[in-house]
Motif scaffolding. Structure first.
Motif, PDB file in Angstrom:
ATOM      1  N   SER A  83      41.058  34.517  40.199  1.00  0.00           N
ATOM      2  CA  SER A  83      42.336  33.849  39.945  1.00  0.00           C
ATOM      3  C   SER A  83      43.331  34.784  39.267  1.00  0.00           C
ATOM      4  O   SER A  83      44.537  34.694  39.507  1.00  0.00           O
ATOM      5  CB  SER A  83      42.140  32.572  39.118  1.00  0.00           C
ATOM      6  N   ARG A  84      42.838  35.703  38.482  1.00  0.00           N
ATOM      7  CA  ARG A  84      43.743  36.659  37.816  1.00  0.00           C
ATOM      8  C   ARG A  84      44.455  37.568  38.802  1.00  0.00           C
ATOM      9  O   ARG A  84      45.500  38.119  38.484  1.00  0.00           O
ATOM     10  CB  ARG A  84      42.972  37.490  36.796  1.00  0.00           C
ATOM     11  N   THR A  85      43.917  37.719  39.993  1.00  0.00           N
ATOM     12  CA  THR A  85      44.592  38.549  40.997  1.00  0.00           C
ATOM     13  C   THR A  85      45.758  37.823  41.646  1.00  0.00           C
ATOM     14  O   THR A  85      46.566  38.438  42.327  1.00  0.00           O
ATOM     15  CB  THR A  85      43.622  39.006  42.110  1.00  0.00           C
ATOM     16  N   GLU A  86      45.856  36.497  41.422  1.00  0.00           N
ATOM     17  CA  GLU A  86      46.914  35.700  42.036  1.00  0.00           C
ATOM     18  C   GLU A  86      47.867  35.065  41.029  1.00  0.00           C
ATOM     19  O   GLU A  86      48.925  34.582  41.413  1.00  0.00           O
ATOM     20  CB  GLU A  86      46.302  34.587  42.895  1.00  0.00           C
ATOM     21  N   VAL A  87      47.509  35.057  39.766  1.00  0.00           N
ATOM     22  CA  VAL A  87      48.337  34.389  38.760  1.00  0.00           C
ATOM     23  C   VAL A  87      49.690  35.100  38.660  1.00  0.00           C
ATOM     24  O   VAL A  87      49.751  36.327  38.633  1.00  0.00           O
ATOM     25  CB  VAL A  87      47.620  34.320  37.382  1.00  0.00           C
ATOM     26  N   PRO A  88      50.783  34.335  38.660  1.00  0.00           N
ATOM     27  CA  PRO A  88      52.100  34.961  38.534  1.00  0.00           C
ATOM     28  C   PRO A  88      52.222  35.740  37.220  1.00  0.00           C
ATOM     29  O   PRO A  88      51.712  35.317  36.192  1.00  0.00           O
ATOM     30  CB  PRO A  88      53.061  33.766  38.558  1.00  0.00           C
ATOM     31  N   ILE A  89      52.894  36.876  37.312  1.00  0.00           N
ATOM     32  CA  ILE A  89      53.054  37.716  36.121  1.00  0.00           C
ATOM     33  C   ILE A  89      54.541  37.914  35.845  1.00  0.00           C
ATOM     34  O   ILE A  89      55.267  38.439  36.686  1.00  0.00           O
ATOM     35  CB  ILE A  89      52.402  39.094  36.315  1.00  0.00           C
ATOM     36  N   ALA A  90      54.975  37.485  34.684  1.00  0.00           N
ATOM     37  CA  ALA A  90      56.318  37.806  34.208  1.00  0.00           C
ATOM     38  C   ALA A  90      56.133  38.803  33.062  1.00  0.00           C
ATOM     39  O   ALA A  90      56.573  39.944  33.137  1.00  0.00           O
ATOM     40  CB  ALA A  90      57.045  36.555  33.749  1.00  0.00           C
ATOM     41  N   GLU A  91      55.441  38.353  32.038  1.00  0.00           N
ATOM     42  CA  GLU A  91      55.150  39.223  30.897  1.00  0.00           C
ATOM     43  C   GLU A  91      53.646  39.422  30.713  1.00  0.00           C
ATOM     44  O   GLU A  91      53.216  40.156  29.843  1.00  0.00           O
ATOM     45  CB  GLU A  91      55.746  38.626  29.626  1.00  0.00           C
ATOM     46  N   GLY A  92      52.845  38.719  31.499  1.00  0.00           N
ATOM     47  CA  GLY A  92      51.395  38.837  31.398  1.00  0.00           C
ATOM     48  C   GLY A  92      50.747  37.828  30.474  1.00  0.00           C
ATOM     49  O   GLY A  92      49.525  37.790  30.360  1.00  0.00           O
ATOM     50  N   THR A  93      51.553  37.004  29.815  1.00  0.00           N
ATOM     51  CA  THR A  93      51.008  36.026  28.859  1.00  0.00           C
ATOM     52  C   THR A  93      50.112  35.012  29.559  1.00  0.00           C
ATOM     53  O   THR A  93      49.026  34.696  29.071  1.00  0.00           O
ATOM     54  CB  THR A  93      52.148  35.304  28.115  1.00  0.00           C
ATOM     55  N   LEU A  94      50.574  34.508  30.696  1.00  0.00           N
ATOM     56  CA  LEU A  94      49.775  33.518  31.424  1.00  0.00           C
ATOM     57  C   LEU A  94      48.447  34.123  31.859  1.00  0.00           C
ATOM     58  O   LEU A  94      47.386  33.525  31.646  1.00  0.00           O
ATOM     59  CB  LEU A  94      50.551  33.005  32.643  1.00  0.00           C
ATOM     60  N   GLU A  95      48.462  35.302  32.408  1.00  0.00           N
ATOM     61  CA  GLU A  95      47.230  35.956  32.851  1.00  0.00           C
ATOM     62  C   GLU A  95      46.274  36.174  31.682  1.00  0.00           C
ATOM     63  O   GLU A  95      45.082  35.913  31.786  1.00  0.00           O
ATOM     64  CB  GLU A  95      47.533  37.294  33.511  1.00  0.00           C
ATOM     65  N   ARG A  96      46.780  36.625  30.555  1.00  0.00           N
ATOM     66  CA  ARG A  96      45.924  36.875  29.386  1.00  0.00           C
ATOM     67  C   ARG A  96      45.360  35.598  28.785  1.00  0.00           C
ATOM     68  O   ARG A  96      44.347  35.629  28.084  1.00  0.00           O
ATOM     69  CB  ARG A  96      46.702  37.650  28.312  1.00  0.00           C
ATOM     70  N   SER A  97      45.991  34.462  29.059  1.00  0.00           N
ATOM     71  CA  SER A  97      45.519  33.202  28.473  1.00  0.00           C
ATOM     72  C   SER A  97      44.312  32.629  29.215  1.00  0.00           C
ATOM     73  O   SER A  97      43.705  31.669  28.762  1.00  0.00           O
ATOM     74  CB  SER A  97      46.647  32.167  28.453  1.00  0.00           C
ATOM     75  N   GLY A  98      43.940  33.219  30.342  1.00  0.00           N
ATOM     76  CA  GLY A  98      42.821  32.711  31.133  1.00  0.00           C
ATOM     77  C   GLY A  98      41.494  32.914  30.422  1.00  0.00           C
ATOM     78  O   GLY A  98      41.214  33.988  29.891  1.00  0.00           O
ATOM     79  N   THR A  99      40.675  31.875  30.427  1.00  0.00           N
ATOM     80  CA  THR A  99      39.342  31.951  29.821  1.00  0.00           C
ATOM     81  C   THR A  99      38.349  31.147  30.663  1.00  0.00           C
ATOM     82  O   THR A  99      38.732  30.236  31.393  1.00  0.00           O
ATOM     83  CB  THR A  99      39.305  31.375  28.383  1.00  0.00           C
ATOM     84  N   SER A 100      37.087  31.502  30.522  1.00  0.00           N
ATOM     85  CA  SER A 100      36.031  30.720  31.164  1.00  0.00           C
ATOM     86  C   SER A 100      35.089  30.225  30.070  1.00  0.00           C
ATOM     87  O   SER A 100      34.877  30.914  29.073  1.00  0.00           O
ATOM     88  CB  SER A 100      35.268  31.563  32.184  1.00  0.00           C
TER      89      SER A 100
END
Length: 119
Positions: free
Chosen positions: A39-56
């Motif tokens: 999912s991190r390969t598809e998450v939209p990136i503006a500043e990277g905050t959303l991508e970094r917030s991903g957890t399992s």
């Protein structure tokens, strides 16, 4: 008259179930990490905050795994099909990989259960 053959059976059901459960937990962890990476390969990136917030996470008691993105806008970005994103980045960045990778995740879990039962 012949004597009846005697045998003994030793039931190790609890030990087997415990091993299977341990394997399932390991498999769930691997599956959730796999989904997070995909999912991190598809998450939209503006500043990277959303991508970094991903957890399992894995709930070992309930045998349930989850992947979450924890920002106030994660749900909106995930659901907004009309938003424009960088190439390769898109809405449904978690749902689409979850559907696409379901068989792989299932096999990761099954492989860990099989491995635990062999040991």
């Amino acid at each position: 008259m012949s004597r009846a053959a005697r045998s003994r059976i030793r039931w190790n059901g609890d030990a087997v179930l415990g091993r299977a459960r341990q394997g399932a937990v390991r498999g769930l962890r691997l599956g959730a990490e796999h989904l997070l990476a995909e999912s991190r390969t598809e998450v939209p990136i503006a500043e990277g905050t959303l991508e970094r917030s991903g957890t399992s996470t894995v709930d070992e008691h309930e045998l349930v795994a989850g992947v979450t993105y924890d920002t106030p806008y994660a749900r909106r970005v995930h659901e907004d099909l009309s938003a424009r994103h960088s190439p390769g980045r898109k809405a449904k960045f978690l749902e689409d990989p979850a559907n696409r990778e379901a068989a792989v995740i299932g096999e990761l879990i099954a492989a860990q259960v099989r491995r635990a039962l062999r040991g």
